[in-house]
Design an enzyme around this catalytic site. Structure first.
Site, PDB file in Angstrom:
ATOM      1  N   THR A  36       0.837  -1.197   0.000  1.00 46.69           N
ATOM      2  CA  THR A  36       0.000   0.000   0.000  1.00 46.69           C
ATOM      3  C   THR A  36       0.877   1.254   0.000  1.00 46.69           C
ATOM      4  O   THR A  36       0.568   2.239  -0.669  1.00 46.69           O
ATOM      5  CB  THR A  36      -0.961  -0.026   1.210  1.00 46.69           C
ATOM      6  OG1 THR A  36      -1.709  -1.241   1.148  1.00 46.69           O
ATOM      7  CG2 THR A  36      -1.908   1.143   1.196  1.00 46.69           C
ATOM      8  N   ASP A 220      -5.273  -1.713  -5.290  1.00 46.73           N
ATOM      9  CA  ASP A 220      -4.764  -2.346  -4.059  1.00 46.73           C
ATOM     10  C   ASP A 220      -5.600  -3.596  -3.780  1.00 46.73           C
ATOM     11  O   ASP A 220      -6.723  -3.708  -4.259  1.00 46.73           O
ATOM     12  CB  ASP A 220      -4.883  -1.348  -2.880  1.00 46.73           C
ATOM     13  CG  ASP A 220      -3.957  -1.718  -1.722  1.00 46.73           C
ATOM     14  OD1 ASP A 220      -3.275  -2.766  -1.795  1.00 46.73           O
ATOM     15  OD2 ASP A 220      -3.901  -0.956  -0.732  1.00 46.73           O
ATOM     16  N   GLU A 221      -5.070  -4.521  -3.009  1.00 42.50           N
ATOM     17  CA  GLU A 221      -5.783  -5.762  -2.643  1.00 42.50           C
ATOM     18  C   GLU A 221      -6.304  -6.469  -3.898  1.00 42.50           C
ATOM     19  O   GLU A 221      -7.446  -6.933  -3.946  1.00 42.50           O
ATOM     20  CB  GLU A 221      -6.959  -5.459  -1.700  1.00 42.50           C
ATOM     21  CG  GLU A 221      -6.609  -4.640  -0.459  1.00 42.50           C
ATOM     22  CD  GLU A 221      -5.996  -5.469   0.662  1.00 42.50           C
ATOM     23  OE1 GLU A 221      -5.814  -6.684   0.470  1.00 42.50           O
ATOM     24  OE2 GLU A 221      -5.688  -4.884   1.711  1.00 42.50           O
ATOM     25  N   ARG A 605      -1.741  -8.679  11.073  1.00 42.88           N
ATOM     26  CA  ARG A 605      -2.168  -7.318  11.430  1.00 42.88           C
ATOM     27  C   ARG A 605      -1.341  -6.785  12.592  1.00 42.88           C
ATOM     28  O   ARG A 605      -1.318  -5.597  12.875  1.00 42.88           O
ATOM     29  CB  ARG A 605      -3.660  -7.274  11.857  1.00 42.88           C
ATOM     30  CG  ARG A 605      -4.694  -7.645  10.823  1.00 42.88           C
ATOM     31  CD  ARG A 605      -4.496  -6.984   9.510  1.00 42.88           C
ATOM     32  NE  ARG A 605      -3.723  -7.814   8.609  1.00 42.88           N
ATOM     33  CZ  ARG A 605      -3.083  -7.342   7.540  1.00 42.88           C
ATOM     34  NH1 ARG A 605      -3.125  -6.068   7.245  1.00 42.88           N
ATOM     35  NH2 ARG A 605      -2.397  -8.143   6.751  1.00 42.88           N
TER      36      ARG A 605
END
Ligand code: ATP
Ligand code: MG
Length: 724
Positions: A36, A220-221, A605
């Site tokens: 990102t 993104d993703e 995360r």
């Protein structure tokens, strides 16, 4: 020109990606490797060095929040506003496009967007207008079918008729629904994308205009794009545009919703001369956390494979807490959160993740009890969820039929043929006579003031409430709630909905039964309240307080799915049990690899500390589950884990130790497991668990008549029975 602010914060590979020449570019890299970051810096580079105007840049991300974040990061890098840039989700951008080109899209200028509830009603009306039986053709099922087809880019006319009568009927519903939407000038979510795609495809001038404008498309993703999103990208890029896609096949978690991870594999074929760049350094997590993630994901066979490393250092071991029940698990989480706060940490540094939406209830309750400000991210708090509010409204009506707000909420929920017109009529009578809606109904019926069908429907509704009041007189609260969600038809109504949302609603309703089985404390100064009223008062309190706003310092509670792309210094992943995470469905239907990717997303995360937990006994969805530890825990090397057992703070390697002793040393209840006791209301039962100390000590008793219950020792007045 000084470009150090764009390039300095990047490593060599990242720089290579950011400064790459114009060509399709695929960045295939693991979690936390700066995908990102690279994407935002690429935008800054394009603008400031290559001279691409913000007007010529289109960036797609997964959520509106991520889009906002991306915009502000780019603005920070550039020091100017990038308002003309198109940054958003696929849906958001399609919407923007259709608002500008409604004419070309064949829509009225003020076209309406149908949210999923509106869409369901529209499908339902269509089904009724076709004279079909709703119980055979549930609107939710048809809606699910329609949206799936739209996500695959298919109109009703495009679907190949394979001769299956069931599907033929669904196709007919789809077609009639398309017509109804056309007439009403309405567009559902899936339609936004399909319509934008078709408009571009069918209008060469428009397509050329946008192809020229958006030479640079950044995604993104990328691993979670579905068929129609990918088609949209390809169309818009054409032969002259440059797609810059970043993604991680190990984080593809929306296969169940139609995402195609194969898009990563097809990318190089579909976009000739693609350059692929891999990033391998992770900047997010300690090596302990990263090693755990790497070891976990290695168990998947279907992967492109990668090698992620970090130089952040080992950090703390991962804590694994195997709680004896869900309350104990929640308490463990809350205690650790409070430790973090008292040592000067911020609440916003913490995320508590769970697999299933309904798990949030117990966690929320514990946050509430400890005064921890929290926010349920990407969703509603338990007691604010539609289906829970429906059920609570029925319970309020049972307690007080004159509660007008509750009456209005559920008089036609689930639908029972009491339309808006009838409700307005009732409202008018109530206003004129100065009585409640409930009394107004009785009055109207007594003078035959309603037409045939409406009159029967209202009469039946009243009878149902009266009957339920009588039937539930002597029921325990738990049985009462269970009875109400069944007898009102609420449960069945949501069970018909085969979407993931529908399933979550059923789980939440069952979880409300679970909530009713827990002991509850009366709010202060409440006076004499019945058990039901105490329950309702608590629900109202919990719904109304401690919800931090987006900008407050609050702990974030969210499902693992919503955590994608985010990072937090402290992360809790709860409910690591076989059957919950991985989910039972994934075990039965062979979806374990996607579950494992979801776990990988969760683990990655965490920046500094990761807490994993499970509950050996969990009451969830109103049912008892006796659990074994999730296989994902076994897949994490035991030297990375420190296991903490309830109350005793013993740490030992986790590898396949026999599970837990039966009697704990902290027992202050004076009872032991297996003891027979007598309760004045619930009769005889056996103690199967206990927790807490002193005034808060609670015992879990399996009653012969009413099943298992938690009771507060101080109030339970248990009589110990001789066991000889
Ligand atoms: P995910 O797969 O979870 O979406 P990602 O690959 O998009 O992760 P980022 O969120 O861009 O990764 O970066 C992870 C963290 O590492 C962020 O805090 C980011 O600011 C930081 N980071 C990325 N690259 C660097 C770098 N070269 N130097 C220092 N920090 C970096
Ligand atoms: Mg990212």
């Amino acid at each position: 020109m000084d470009v150090s602010h764009i390039l300095d914060p990047l490593n060599e590979r990242q720089r290579e990606a950011v400064t790459a020449d114009n060509a399709p570019l695929l960045i295939q890299a693991g979690a936390g490797s700066g995908k990102t970051r690279v994407l935002t810096h690429r935008i800054a580079w394009l603008n400031q060095v290559i001279g691409v105007s913000p007007h010529g840049i289109l960036a797609v991300t997964f959520t509106n929040k991520a889009a906002g974040e991306m915009r502000s990061r780019v603005e920070q890098l550039l020091g100017l506003s990038v308002a003309p840039m198109w940054v958003g989700t696929f849906h958001g951008l399609s919407h923007r496009f259709l608002r500008m080109h409604w004419k070309e899209a064949g829509l009225p200028q003020g076209f309406q967007i149908l949210d999923s509830e509106d869409q369901k009603r529209m499908v339902q009306r269509t089904i009724r207008a076709m004279g079909l039986d709703e119980s055979h053709w549930p609107p939710r099922t048809a809606m699910w079918y329609i949206n799936n087809k739209k996500d695959d880019g298919l109109r009703a006319d495009h679907i190949r008729d394979e001769g299956d009568p069931n599907e033929q009927q669904l196709i007919a519903i789809y077609k009639a629904y398309e017509n109804a939407c056309e007439l009403a000038g309405a567009v559902d979510f899936a339609e936004l994308l399909l319509r934008a795609l078709e408009t571009l495809r069918n209008n060469e001038a428009l397509l050329n205009h946008y192809r020229q404008r958006f030479q640079h498309i950044l995604v993104d993703e990328f691993q979670d794009t579905n068929t129609i999103q990918y088609a949209w990208l390809r169309l818009l890029a054409g032969d002259s545009g440059y797609v810059f896609a970043v993604g991680d096949d190990d984080q593809s978690i929306y296969g169940w919703r139609g995402a195609k991870v194969e898009n990563i594999l097809n990318f190089s074929d579909d976009f000739p001369d693609t350059r692929t760049i891999r990033l391998e350094q992770n900047y997010r997590s300690t090596s302990t956390i990263l090693n755990a993630a790497n070891a976990l994901i290695e168990n998947n066979s279907n992967r492109l494979g990668k090698n992620l490393w970090t130089d952040i250092g080992d950090g703390e071991p991962i804590t694994f807490y195997s709680a004896y029940n869900e309350g104990d698990e929640a308490r463990f989480v809350a205690e650790r959160i409070m430790e973090h706060i008292t040592s000067g940490g911020l609440r916003s540094e913490i995320a508590v993740l769970y697999r299933s939406n309904a798990q949030s209830r117990v966690l929320e309750e514990e946050m509430f009890r400890n005064g921890i400000v929290y926010r349920v991210y990407g969703g509603l708090r338990f007691f604010e969820r539609m289906e829970v509010k429906d059920a609570l409204a029925y319970l309020r009506l049972l307690s007080l039929p004159e509660d007008d707000i509750s009456f209005e909420r559920v008089v036609n929920q689930p639908p029972r043929g009491i339309g808006d017109k009838t409700v307005s009529q009732i409202r008018e009578v109530a206003r004129d006579a100065g009585v409640s809606l409930w009394h107004a109904c009785a009055e109207i019926l007594s003078v035959n003031g309603l037409k045939g069908r409406a009159s029967t429907a209202v009469g039946n509704f009243m009878k149902m409430i009266i009957q339920m009041r009588a039937d539930t007189q002597d029921m325990s609260l738990e049985k009462l709630v269970e009875h109400v969600i069944k007898e009102t038809g609420l449960l069945e109504h949501y069970e018909k909905d085969r979407t993931e949302k529908g399933q979550a609603r059923v789980e939440n309703l069952n979880e409300l039964v679970g909530a009713a089985s827990m002991p509850i404390e009366a709010p202060q100064d409440a006076g004499e309240l019945s058990e039901l009223d105490t329950f309702l008062a608590n629900a109202a309190l919990e719904a109304g307080e401690q919800q931090g706003s987006e900008f407050d310092d609050c702990v974030q509670l969210m499902t693992l799915h919503s955590a994608k792309g985010l990072e937090f210094p402290l992360v809790f992943i709860t409910g690591l049990e076989q059957g919950l995470f991985p989910s039972q469905r994934s075990i039965e239907e062979g979806g374990i690899e996607e579950e494992r990717r979801l776990c990988y997303v969760g683990v990655t995360r965490a920046r500094q500390r990761l807490f994993l937990s499970m509950a050996e006994h969990r009451r969830l969805y109103g049912r008892d589950h006796f659990n074994t530890t999730s296989r994902f825990i076994d897949e994490i090397p035991s030297d990375l884990l420190m296991e903490i057992r309830p109350r005793m703070n013993v740490s030992k390697p986790v590898a396949h130790t026999p599970r837990r002793q039966t009697i704990r040393e902290d027992n202050t209840t004076g009872l032991s497991i297996g003891q027979r006791v007598m309760h004045a209301k619930f009769g005889e039962g056996i103690v199967t668990d206990y927790e807490g100390q002193g005034a808060h000590a609670r015992v879990y008793i399996n009653f012969e008549e009413v099943g298992p219950k938690w009771l507060v020792m101080a109030y339970a007045k248990l009589e110990v029975m001789n066991t000889v």
